[in-house]
Design a protein around this motif. Structure first.
Motif, PDB file in Angstrom:
ATOM      1  N   LEU A 250       0.023  11.527  -6.256  1.00  0.00           N
ATOM      2  CA  LEU A 250       0.641  12.671  -5.585  1.00  0.00           C
ATOM      3  C   LEU A 250       0.176  13.988  -6.207  1.00  0.00           C
TER       4      LEU A 250
ATOM      5  N   TYR B  67     -12.410   6.793  -6.827  1.00  0.00           N
ATOM      6  CA  TYR B  67     -13.137   7.273  -8.013  1.00  0.00           C
ATOM      7  C   TYR B  67     -14.172   6.227  -8.430  1.00  0.00           C
TER       8      TYR B  67
ATOM      9  N   ALA C 211      -8.871   7.492 -18.878  1.00  0.00           N
ATOM     10  CA  ALA C 211      -9.014   7.060 -17.477  1.00  0.00           C
ATOM     11  C   ALA C 211     -10.431   7.378 -16.989  1.00  0.00           C
TER      12      ALA C 211
ATOM     13  N   ASN D  54      -7.885   5.486  -7.458  1.00  0.00           N
ATOM     14  CA  ASN D  54      -8.805   4.934  -8.451  1.00  0.00           C
ATOM     15  C   ASN D  54      -9.951   4.131  -7.841  1.00  0.00           C
TER      16      ASN D  54
ATOM     17  N   GLY E 287      -4.337   5.166  -2.678  1.00  0.00           N
ATOM     18  CA  GLY E 287      -5.043   4.713  -3.872  1.00  0.00           C
ATOM     19  C   GLY E 287      -6.190   5.660  -4.138  1.00  0.00           C
TER      20      GLY E 287
ATOM     21  N   GLY F 111      -2.445   1.699 -18.880  1.00  0.00           N
ATOM     22  CA  GLY F 111      -1.320   1.901 -17.965  1.00  0.00           C
ATOM     23  C   GLY F 111      -0.054   2.208 -18.722  1.00  0.00           C
ATOM     24  N   SER F 112       0.901   2.736 -17.992  1.00  0.00           N
ATOM     25  CA  SER F 112       2.229   2.905 -18.554  1.00  0.00           C
ATOM     26  C   SER F 112       3.213   2.829 -17.400  1.00  0.00           C
TER      27      SER F 112
ATOM     28  N   THR G  40       2.251  12.468 -12.635  1.00  0.00           N
ATOM     29  CA  THR G  40       2.496  11.062 -12.996  1.00  0.00           C
ATOM     30  C   THR G  40       1.581  10.145 -12.201  1.00  0.00           C
ATOM     31  N   GLY G  41       1.116  10.581 -11.031  1.00  0.00           N
ATOM     32  CA  GLY G  41       0.278   9.690 -10.215  1.00  0.00           C
ATOM     33  C   GLY G  41      -0.527  10.461  -9.190  1.00  0.00           C
TER      34      GLY G  41
ATOM     35  N   HIS H 178      -0.429   7.191 -21.118  1.00  0.00           N
ATOM     36  CA  HIS H 178      -0.965   7.972 -20.009  1.00  0.00           C
ATOM     37  C   HIS H 178      -2.023   8.859 -20.633  1.00  0.00           C
ATOM     38  N   ASP H 179      -3.277   8.601 -20.330  1.00  0.00           N
ATOM     39  CA  ASP H 179      -4.367   9.248 -21.054  1.00  0.00           C
ATOM     40  C   ASP H 179      -5.496   9.554 -20.060  1.00  0.00           C
ATOM     41  N   ASN H 180      -5.522  10.802 -19.628  1.00  0.00           N
ATOM     42  CA  ASN H 180      -6.481  11.194 -18.585  1.00  0.00           C
ATOM     43  C   ASN H 180      -7.940  11.017 -19.043  1.00  0.00           C
TER      44      ASN H 180
ATOM     45  N   TRP I  41     -13.666  14.497 -10.677  1.00  0.00           N
ATOM     46  CA  TRP I  41     -14.088  13.089 -10.712  1.00  0.00           C
ATOM     47  C   TRP I  41     -15.497  12.944 -10.171  1.00  0.00           C
TER      48      TRP I  41
ATOM     49  N   GLN J 199       4.468  -2.261  -7.573  1.00  0.00           N
ATOM     50  CA  GLN J 199       3.494  -1.928  -6.527  1.00  0.00           C
ATOM     51  C   GLN J 199       2.065  -2.323  -6.892  1.00  0.00           C
TER      52      GLN J 199
ATOM     53  N   ARG K 216      -0.094   3.120 -12.913  1.00  0.00           N
ATOM     54  CA  ARG K 216       1.327   3.047 -13.240  1.00  0.00           C
ATOM     55  C   ARG K 216       1.702   1.572 -13.230  1.00  0.00           C
TER      56      ARG K 216
HETATM   57  P1  ADP Z   1      -0.363   6.167  -7.603  1.00  0.00           P
HETATM   58  O1  ADP Z   1      -0.271   7.506  -6.982  1.00  0.00           O
HETATM   59  O2  ADP Z   1       0.375   5.109  -6.847  1.00  0.00           O
HETATM   60  O3  ADP Z   1       0.000   6.172  -9.050  1.00  0.00           O
HETATM   61  P2  ADP Z   1      -3.231   6.428  -7.186  1.00  0.00           P
HETATM   62  O4  ADP Z   1      -4.357   5.474  -7.354  1.00  0.00           O
HETATM   63  O5  ADP Z   1      -3.113   7.123  -5.880  1.00  0.00           O
HETATM   64  O6  ADP Z   1      -1.894   5.667  -7.550  1.00  0.00           O
HETATM   65  O7  ADP Z   1      -3.375   7.574  -8.283  1.00  0.00           O
HETATM   66  C1  ADP Z   1      -3.209   7.330  -9.624  1.00  0.00           C
HETATM   67  C2  ADP Z   1      -3.707   8.520 -10.402  1.00  0.00           C
HETATM   68  O8  ADP Z   1      -3.042   8.569 -11.655  1.00  0.00           O
HETATM   69  C3  ADP Z   1      -5.173   8.445 -10.714  1.00  0.00           C
HETATM   70  O9  ADP Z   1      -5.693   9.745 -10.856  1.00  0.00           O
HETATM   71  C4  ADP Z   1      -5.153   7.700 -12.063  1.00  0.00           C
HETATM   72  O10 ADP Z   1      -6.318   7.925 -12.811  1.00  0.00           O
HETATM   73  C5  ADP Z   1      -3.955   8.296 -12.704  1.00  0.00           C
HETATM   74  N1  ADP Z   1      -3.295   7.420 -13.670  1.00  0.00           N
HETATM   75  C6  ADP Z   1      -2.404   6.431 -13.424  1.00  0.00           C
HETATM   76  N2  ADP Z   1      -2.010   5.860 -14.560  1.00  0.00           N
HETATM   77  C7  ADP Z   1      -2.655   6.485 -15.559  1.00  0.00           C
HETATM   78  C8  ADP Z   1      -2.660   6.344 -16.986  1.00  0.00           C
HETATM   79  N3  ADP Z   1      -1.923   5.428 -17.600  1.00  0.00           N
HETATM   80  N4  ADP Z   1      -3.439   7.198 -17.700  1.00  0.00           N
HETATM   81  C9  ADP Z   1      -4.187   8.125 -17.073  1.00  0.00           C
HETATM   82  N5  ADP Z   1      -4.222   8.304 -15.744  1.00  0.00           N
HETATM   83  C10 ADP Z   1      -3.472   7.501 -14.990  1.00  0.00           C
END
Ligand code: ADP
Length: 486
Positions: free
Chosen positions: A19, A390, A365, A387, A385, A333-334, A16-17, A360-362, A259, A309, A305
């Motif tokens: 982590l 990256y 992203a 992003n 963080g 975002g979602s 999801t993020g 949520h679409d890798n 990345w 935050q 997300r």
């Molecule tokens: P957090 O862990 O607080 O969500 P980070 O910046 O540490 O924030 O990491 C976010 C990760 O999740 C990144 O790899 C980012 O590309 C990915 N991510 C977050 N939201 C989306 C989304 N809607 N679609 C694709 N990837 C997402």
């Protein structure tokens, strides 16, 4: 040294993020520097049967939960580099559409689900005969492991000398439940005190990890200091301050296999700092993806997300102003419904200037990181963080707030014309954010200067090796606390 990394999510299995990025990359990075590292996480629906080959082992577990026992199965799979990952399965708990809850809120039985996971890890270690020197746990979902190691399982052989490290990725999520859930964990009421897992009358699982683990860490130096203070401590600042001698900040590494604009398989064209022509193609591709006309104005990306935050309310408050500037905004975002609605509204109000994708679409992203000129991350707080890091690699200039890991990874190009890599603002305030965006626009208009900022960012190296070595120091530290040599 043998380490078990326990996490509720990890790439490539479930995410999801950030982590998941960290918990997925860390075991691999550790293995590269000669540490034996396994990974364990829940077996969610999204992991699926066909995506990963699963082995059979001594895998049945029975997990005590209050007065009953829940059965589970631990599947084993081989990672791409030959390492081991273990998946704790109980379909009643984990065969669901999402990991933690729907957009309307958390699953109501999250305490039970992750108590099952933590105690399942303990039972599986007992049963499987696998022995670990260090158990490295991440965030509240795994925080009961260090508690168990030091209480219910303290006299059992595999745990007597096992060091525990607990890493906080986000103090905003603590695993806070009503006190009636305590018996479920099997822990006694003697632990339900302000020195233990009690938090203003509630059960706080993260607090258990903070109190019981041998060594604590979080994902940047600045955040490790911020969380000892009221503004960022989410009520746990006192506990963290008390344990400050054992609290470290290690900035996340970046998985440059995933990345890296030179090799990224999701983007329209690959590129490097030496030859940025591919980035232009990525930009065109991104504009086409969002149906935006191709103009000279800078394209600013946002991914994340949608929660309190991430500073979405600043974007909302500055929305009219942003739309009136010579820039375009793409947001992916979602998350929480109210923020999803707020950004969708912005997109409806300013078609052709603000483009929104709620998903949520890798792949997208990656396309945003590659195709945007700048990246906006106005977080209220930000443990590390990813992003913005990256973005540096992709030559996409980050505009960030001066907090947590953002402060540790981005340097303001006005304040530091020689080494600056982005634009940084201090206060959580739309005015301050607008000022940083304006300064970025001015720099963009000065092409040689902008190119220089882009180049400096792309040259930064946040690869995992340095972070993994720092984690090894923490593991050695944890072992010393257990009276063992590191
Ligand atoms: P957090 O862990 O607080 O969500 P980070 O910046 O540490 O924030 O990491 C976010 C990760 O999740 C990144 O790899 C980012 O590309 C990915 N991510 C977050 N939201 C989306 C989304 N809607 N679609 C694709 N990837 C997402």
């Amino acid at each position: 040294m043998k380490v078990l990394v326990a996490s509720a999510e990890a790439v490539p299995y479930a995410k999801t993020g950030g982590l998941a990025d960290v918990a997925g990359a860390l075991p691999r990075a550790l293995r590269r520097i000669g540490v034996e590292a396994d990974l364990i996480l829940p077996y969610y629906r999204c992991i699926g049967k066909d995506r990963f080959p699963l082995w059979e082992g001594p895998r049945d577990i029975r997990v005590p939960l209050g007065h009953r026992e829940e059965p589970g199965v631990v599947e084993e799979t081989e990672e791409a580099d030959g390492g081991r990952a273990f998946l704790v399965r109980n379909d009643g708990y984990f065969d669901r559409e999402f990991l933690y809850g729907t957009r309307d809120g958390d699953y109501v039985d999250n305490c039970e689900r992750f108590t099952f996971f933590c105690r399942g890890v303990m039972e599986w270690i007992l049963r499987s005969g696998r022995r670990y020197d260090v158990l490295h746990c991440h965030d509240w979902q795994t925080a009961l492991v260090p508690v168990y190691v030091n209480t219910l399982y303290a006299d059992m052989e595999p745990f007597r000398s096992a060091g525990t490290v607990f890493t906080v990725h986000n103090l905003g999520y603590q695993g806070l439940f009503w006190n009636h859930d305590l018996p479920l964990t099997g822990l006694g009421w003697d632990l339900f005190t302000p020195r233990g897992l009690e938090f203003y009358g509630k059960l706080n699982l993260m607090k258990g990890g903070l109190v019981f683990a041998d060594v604590l860490s979080t994902v940047s130096e600045t955040y490790s200091r911020e969380i000892q203070k009221e503004e960022y401590g989410h009520g746990l600042e006192g506990v963290l301050y008390e344990r400050r001698e054992d609290l470290y900040g290690i900035v996340n590494g970046i998985d440059y296999d995933e990345w890296n604009p030179a090799t990224d398989r999701w983007i329209a064209a690959n590129y490097t700092a030496a030859d940025l022509s591919g980035k232009k193609e990525c930009r065109r591709d991104l504009l086409a993806e969002f149906g935006l006309p191709d103009r000279e104005e800078p394209l600013i990306g946002i991914i994340g997300r949608l929660t309190v935050q991430k500073g979405i309310d600043l974007i909302e408050q500055a929305g009219d102003w942003l739309a009136a500037q010579p820039l375009r905004l793409v947001i992916l975002g979602s998350g929480e419904r109210r923020y999803e609605e707020a950004i969708l509204e912005l997109g409806r109000k300013y078609p052709g200037r603000v483009a929104i994708r709620v998903a949520h679409d890798n792949a997208l992203a990656h396309k945003i990181e590659a195709g945007a000129d700048a990246y906006l991350m106005p977080s209220r707080y930000e443990p590390c963080g990813l992003n913005q890091i990256y973005s540096l690699k992709y030559g996409t200039v980050p505009i960030v707030r001066n907090t947590g890991g953002l402060a540790d990874t981005v340097r303001d190009a006005d304040a530091d014309p020689v080494a600056g890599t982005g634009f940084v603002f201090d206060e959580y305030d739309p005015g301050d954010m607008k000022d940083a965006v304006s300064r970025a626009l001015a720099a963009f208009a000065d092409r040689p200067r902008w190119k220089e900022i882009v180049r400096r960012g792309m040259e930064k190296d946040f690869s995992w090796e340095a972070s993994a070595r720092q984690y090894v120091d923490l593991y050695e530290n944890a072992l010393r606390k257990r009276g063992r040599k590191g």
